[in-house]
Every structure is written in structure tokens, then in C-alpha cells.
Motif scaffolding. Structure first.
Motif, PDB file in Angstrom:
ATOM      1  N   ARG A  10       0.838  -1.205   0.000  1.00 17.29           N
ATOM      2  CA  ARG A  10       0.000   0.000   0.000  1.00 17.29           C
ATOM      3  C   ARG A  10       0.871   1.253   0.000  1.00 17.29           C
ATOM      4  NH1 ARG A  10      -4.468   0.569   4.510  1.00 17.29           N
ATOM      5  NH2 ARG A  10      -2.619   0.351   5.797  1.00 17.29           N
ATOM      6  N   ALA A  52      -8.345  -8.532  -2.738  1.00 18.37           N
ATOM      7  CA  ALA A  52      -9.242  -7.632  -3.473  1.00 18.37           C
ATOM      8  C   ALA A  52      -8.677  -6.213  -3.465  1.00 18.37           C
ATOM      9  CB  ALA A  52     -10.639  -7.661  -2.860  1.00 18.37           C
ATOM     10  N   GLN A  53      -8.180  -5.773  -2.339  1.00 16.76           N
ATOM     11  CA  GLN A  53      -7.583  -4.436  -2.263  1.00 16.76           C
ATOM     12  C   GLN A  53      -6.303  -4.354  -3.076  1.00 16.76           C
ATOM     13  OE1 GLN A  53      -7.687  -3.304   2.108  1.00 16.76           O
ATOM     14  NE2 GLN A  53      -8.137  -1.389   1.051  1.00 16.76           N
ATOM     15  N   ARG A  55      -5.676  -5.962  -5.772  1.00 14.42           N
ATOM     16  CA  ARG A  55      -6.077  -5.845  -7.184  1.00 14.42           C
ATOM     17  C   ARG A  55      -6.433  -4.398  -7.511  1.00 14.42           C
ATOM     18  NH1 ARG A  55      -8.102 -11.061  -6.159  1.00 14.42           N
ATOM     19  NH2 ARG A  55     -10.149 -10.282  -5.576  1.00 14.42           N
ATOM     20  N   GLN A  56      -7.063  -3.703  -6.565  1.00 14.38           N
ATOM     21  CA  GLN A  56      -7.375  -2.283  -6.769  1.00 14.38           C
ATOM     22  C   GLN A  56      -6.089  -1.468  -6.855  1.00 14.38           C
ATOM     23  OE1 GLN A  56     -10.190  -0.631  -7.473  1.00 14.38           O
ATOM     24  NE2 GLN A  56      -8.911   1.181  -7.608  1.00 14.38           N
ATOM     25  N   ALA A  59      -4.663  -1.893 -10.224  1.00 17.46           N
ATOM     26  CA  ALA A  59      -5.387  -1.086 -11.211  1.00 17.46           C
ATOM     27  C   ALA A  59      -4.925   0.369 -11.159  1.00 17.46           C
ATOM     28  CB  ALA A  59      -6.894  -1.182 -10.965  1.00 17.46           C
ATOM     29  N   GLU A  60      -4.675   0.872  -9.955  1.00 19.79           N
ATOM     30  CA  GLU A  60      -4.180   2.246  -9.819  1.00 19.79           C
ATOM     31  C   GLU A  60      -2.800   2.379 -10.455  1.00 19.79           C
ATOM     32  OE1 GLU A  60      -4.383   3.435  -5.695  1.00 19.79           O
ATOM     33  OE2 GLU A  60      -6.456   2.801  -5.547  1.00 19.79           O
TER      34      GLU A  60
END
Length: 66
Positions: A10, A52-53, A55-56, A59-60
Motif C-alpha cells: 500500500r 481484493a484491495q 487488485r485495486q 489497477a491504480e
């Protein structure tokens, strides 16, 4: 305590976004490479919700390179 690799991923994605926006003095390609590596490491050691996060986050990163 949370998943350390997830936290690092992150942070690395946030840093890549900051580099792309000129907010920090870091090579954008290098920042993206570091973030992708961190995402890959974290994904293998994450639960379903974290994946899931992640993967987000991926995408960013993809948006930064297109």
C-alpha cells in the motif's frame, strides 16, 4: 498486527502515485517497479479481502503506466 507485506505494498503504491504526480523526487519507473514487486510479494501472503484491495492497487498502478 496487520499483514506487513500488504502494508508495504500500500505504501509503495502511494509512493508511486506521488512520484507520478511530481509530489516527491523519485524516478516514476523505479517507483512503479518497486510497487509492482511489493504487490506481487503481498498477494502471495494475503487473505481474500486483502487480495481484493491489492487488485485495486494494481489497477491504480496500471493507470499510471497508460
Amino acid at each position: 498486527m496487520g499483514n506487513r507485506l500488504f502494508q508495504e505494498a500500500r505504501k509503495a503504491v502511494a509512493q508511486a502515485k506521488q512520484a507520478a504526480n511530481g509530489e516527491i523526487d523519485m524516478n516514476v519507473d523505479r517507483a512503479i517497479a518497486i510497487a509492482k514487486n511489493a504487490l506481487s510479494s503481498a498477494y502471495a501472503h494475503s487473505n481474500t479481502a486483502e487480495k481484493a484491495q491489492l487488485r485495486q492497487f494494481q489497477a491504480e498502478l496500471d493507470e499510471l503506466t497508460h
